[in-house]
Design an enzyme around this catalytic site. Structure first.
Site, PDB file in Angstrom:
ATOM      1  N   ALA A  65       0.847  -1.199   0.000  1.00  0.00           N
ATOM      2  CA  ALA A  65       0.000   0.000   0.000  1.00  0.00           C
ATOM      3  C   ALA A  65       0.878   1.244   0.000  1.00  0.00           C
ATOM      4  O   ALA A  65       1.970   1.232   0.579  1.00  0.00           O
ATOM      5  CB  ALA A  65      -0.875  -0.006   1.239  1.00  0.00           C
TER       6      ALA A  65
ATOM      7  N   GLY B  62       0.712  -5.462   0.459  1.00  0.00           N
ATOM      8  CA  GLY B  62      -0.212  -5.490  -0.677  1.00  0.00           C
ATOM      9  C   GLY B  62       0.458  -5.878  -1.984  1.00  0.00           C
ATOM     10  O   GLY B  62      -0.204  -6.372  -2.901  1.00  0.00           O
TER      11      GLY B  62
ATOM     12  N   GLU C 149       0.233  -9.491  -1.928  1.00  0.00           N
ATOM     13  CA  GLU C 149      -1.194  -9.840  -2.096  1.00  0.00           C
ATOM     14  C   GLU C 149      -1.596  -9.727  -3.568  1.00  0.00           C
ATOM     15  O   GLU C 149      -2.350 -10.550  -4.082  1.00  0.00           O
ATOM     16  CB  GLU C 149      -2.055  -8.927  -1.229  1.00  0.00           C
TER      17      GLU C 149
ATOM     18  N   GLU D 123       2.434  -6.935   6.975  1.00  0.00           N
ATOM     19  CA  GLU D 123       1.476  -5.984   7.558  1.00  0.00           C
ATOM     20  C   GLU D 123       1.478  -5.942   9.081  1.00  0.00           C
ATOM     21  O   GLU D 123       1.303  -4.875   9.666  1.00  0.00           O
ATOM     22  CB  GLU D 123       0.053  -6.299   7.072  1.00  0.00           C
TER      23      GLU D 123
HETATM   24  N1  COA Z   1       4.485   3.585   0.165  1.00  0.00           N
HETATM   25  C1  COA Z   1       4.899   4.809  -0.196  1.00  0.00           C
HETATM   26  N2  COA Z   1       6.182   5.097  -0.438  1.00  0.00           N
HETATM   27  C2  COA Z   1       7.068   4.112  -0.314  1.00  0.00           C
HETATM   28  C3  COA Z   1       6.707   2.801   0.062  1.00  0.00           C
HETATM   29  C4  COA Z   1       5.335   2.553   0.314  1.00  0.00           C
HETATM   30  N3  COA Z   1       4.872   1.347   0.648  1.00  0.00           N
HETATM   31  N4  COA Z   1       7.817   2.026   0.104  1.00  0.00           N
HETATM   32  C5  COA Z   1       8.832   2.826  -0.240  1.00  0.00           C
HETATM   33  N5  COA Z   1       8.387   4.079  -0.489  1.00  0.00           N
HETATM   34  C6  COA Z   1       9.159   5.275  -0.848  1.00  0.00           C
HETATM   35  C7  COA Z   1      10.038   5.711   0.319  1.00  0.00           C
HETATM   36  O1  COA Z   1       9.313   6.499   1.233  1.00  0.00           O
HETATM   37  C8  COA Z   1      11.116   6.483  -0.404  1.00  0.00           C
HETATM   38  O2  COA Z   1      10.616   7.757  -0.750  1.00  0.00           O
HETATM   39  P1  COA Z   1      11.528   9.086  -0.478  1.00  0.00           P
HETATM   40  O3  COA Z   1      12.673   8.947  -1.456  1.00  0.00           O
HETATM   41  O4  COA Z   1      10.597  10.191  -0.806  1.00  0.00           O
HETATM   42  O5  COA Z   1      11.966   9.022   0.944  1.00  0.00           O
HETATM   43  C9  COA Z   1      11.273   5.694  -1.711  1.00  0.00           C
HETATM   44  O6  COA Z   1      10.087   4.930  -1.878  1.00  0.00           O
HETATM   45  C10 COA Z   1      12.422   4.710  -1.652  1.00  0.00           C
HETATM   46  O7  COA Z   1      12.275   3.956  -0.476  1.00  0.00           O
HETATM   47  P2  COA Z   1      13.520   3.594   0.451  1.00  0.00           P
HETATM   48  O8  COA Z   1      13.023   3.029   1.728  1.00  0.00           O
HETATM   49  O9  COA Z   1      14.464   4.743   0.522  1.00  0.00           O
HETATM   50  O10 COA Z   1      14.190   2.483  -0.489  1.00  0.00           O
HETATM   51  P3  COA Z   1      14.890   1.130  -0.085  1.00  0.00           P
HETATM   52  O11 COA Z   1      15.252   0.476  -1.398  1.00  0.00           O
HETATM   53  O12 COA Z   1      15.966   1.358   0.928  1.00  0.00           O
HETATM   54  O13 COA Z   1      13.762   0.228   0.643  1.00  0.00           O
HETATM   55  C11 COA Z   1      11.631  -0.871   0.885  1.00  0.00           C
HETATM   56  C12 COA Z   1      12.594  -0.152  -0.079  1.00  0.00           C
HETATM   57  C13 COA Z   1      10.405  -1.191   0.039  1.00  0.00           C
HETATM   58  C14 COA Z   1      12.267  -2.148   1.405  1.00  0.00           C
HETATM   59  C15 COA Z   1      11.267   0.041   2.070  1.00  0.00           C
HETATM   60  O14 COA Z   1      10.920   1.335   1.572  1.00  0.00           O
HETATM   61  C16 COA Z   1      10.098  -0.478   2.862  1.00  0.00           C
HETATM   62  O15 COA Z   1      10.277  -1.331   3.726  1.00  0.00           O
HETATM   63  N6  COA Z   1       8.875   0.048   2.590  1.00  0.00           N
HETATM   64  C17 COA Z   1       7.676  -0.367   3.289  1.00  0.00           C
HETATM   65  C18 COA Z   1       7.227  -1.702   2.762  1.00  0.00           C
HETATM   66  C19 COA Z   1       6.065  -2.252   3.549  1.00  0.00           C
HETATM   67  O16 COA Z   1       6.129  -2.503   4.734  1.00  0.00           O
HETATM   68  N7  COA Z   1       4.946  -2.460   2.824  1.00  0.00           N
HETATM   69  C20 COA Z   1       3.766  -3.000   3.395  1.00  0.00           C
HETATM   70  C21 COA Z   1       2.689  -2.003   3.294  1.00  0.00           C
HETATM   71  S1  COA Z   1       1.172  -2.725   3.827  1.00  0.00           S
END
Ligand code: COA
Length: 273
Positions: free
Chosen positions: A78, A123, A126, A146
């Site tokens: 999400a 998601g 999912e 999640e």
């Molecule tokens: N929603 C919105 N933005 C997201 C995102 C998400 N789910 N996941 C990553 N981003 C954004 C970050 O905020 C960042 O934006 P910024 O440059 O403006 O700060 C950009 O994408 C890059 O993310 P970053 O964390 O710097 O990259 P990374 O390669 O080190 O790590 C992830 C990527 C996906 C591993 C990490 O961002 C993460 O754990 N995200 C959450 C994932 C999650 O828990 N999803 C479940 C949601 S229900």
């Protein structure tokens, strides 16, 4: 599903955040928000549902690949930035939109392959689970993460992962919010294949899909329906559905073409008739 969500879906248009491409009988739908790790905004979820409903009406479509732009993420779940601005009711409506769009993707009468390059979390996984098959690059990571955010999978993850793996494995993965490597995901059976080392999952998926493009469309679609019934129906019901699905193939010209091709030692040419 709320009426509001129904209305939103009916009036949805455009392709905000999703690129749709056709390569002959194959459609490739790419979530195109690499700066947000291809996170699922409302418009992305709505568009995926719209593409699925349009695809279901297209007799020339034989297979679909769903993927994410770039090599960092298939989809990071999400859109947590969009979510931050939502009140509870809006989150509920968003979950309804998820359910409808992923249901319509799930119900597509042609095979749908998720090509996972990078992370598929929350998601994002999912979404991949709503596809029929999954292939990942060697460096991908997958997880229903999640509970680490104080919520549970709300786009079908508790149901689809449990149907794929059984309750104990689903509990282990969801309760601990585990992030699996591609090799682990293959061993668990979440993905069915890994791309070759250094190969993109999208390229591997395109190769993998080729037999689906030349195969017998009615048989492939009927097999999908019958197999999906096994997850939802008691055995007797499932066997009745299998019989009905078999009937569809029995009445097809493609079945006669396969017999003729066998007799003449040539490759069959299936027309989906
Ligand atoms: N929603 C919105 N933005 C997201 C995102 C998400 N789910 N996941 C990553 N981003 C954004 C970050 O905020 C960042 O934006 P910024 O440059 O403006 O700060 C950009 O994408 C890059 O993310 P970053 O964390 O710097 O990259 P990374 O390669 O080190 O790590 C992830 C990527 C996906 C591993 C990490 O961002 C993460 O754990 N995200 C959450 C994932 C999650 O828990 N999803 C479940 C949601 S229900």
């Amino acid at each position: 599903m709320t009426n509001q969500v129904e209305r939103e879906i009916e009036t949805a248009g455009g392709s905000v955040g999703v690129r749709a491409e056709r390569r002959g009988a194959l459609a490739i739908w790419t979530i195109d928000r690499p700066d947000r790790r291809n996170a699922l905004s409302r418009s992305v979820v709505r568009e995926l549902g719209r593409l699925a409903r349009e695809g279901a009406k297209d007799p020339t479509l034989r297979a679909v690949i769903v993927t994410g732009a770039g090599d960092q993420a298939f989809c990071a779940g999400a859109d947590l930035k969009e979510r931050q601005g939502m009140v509870e009711e809006e989150v509920r409506d968003f979950l309804s939109l998820y359910r409808v769009s992923l249901r319509d993707l799930d119900r597509l009468p042609v095979p749908v392959i998720a090509a996972i390059d990078g992370v598929a979390f929350g998601g994002g996984l999912e979404l991949a689970l709503a596809c029929d098959l999954r292939i990942a690059s060697r460096t991908s990571q997958l997880g229903l993460t999640e509970t680490s955010l104080g919520i549970i999978p709300g786009a079908g993850g508790t149901q689809r992962l449990t149907r794929e793996l059984g309750p104990a494995r689903a509990k282990e993965l969801i309760l601990f919010a585990r992030r699996l490597s591609a090799e682990e995901a293959l061993a668990y059976g979440i993905v069915q294949r890994l791309a070759a080392p250094e190969q993109r999952a999208l390229d591997a998926a395109i190769e993998w899909a080729q037999p689906l493009l030349t195969g017998a469309p009615i048989a492939i679609s009927a097999a999908l329906t019958a197999i999906d019934a096994a997850a939802d129906q008691p055995l007797e019901e499932g066997l009745s559905i299998e019989r009905l699905c078999y009937e569809r193939t029995l009445a097809s010209k493609d079945r006669l073409e396969a017999l003729a091709a066998f007799a003449h030692k040539r490759k069959p040419v299936f027309k989906g008739e």
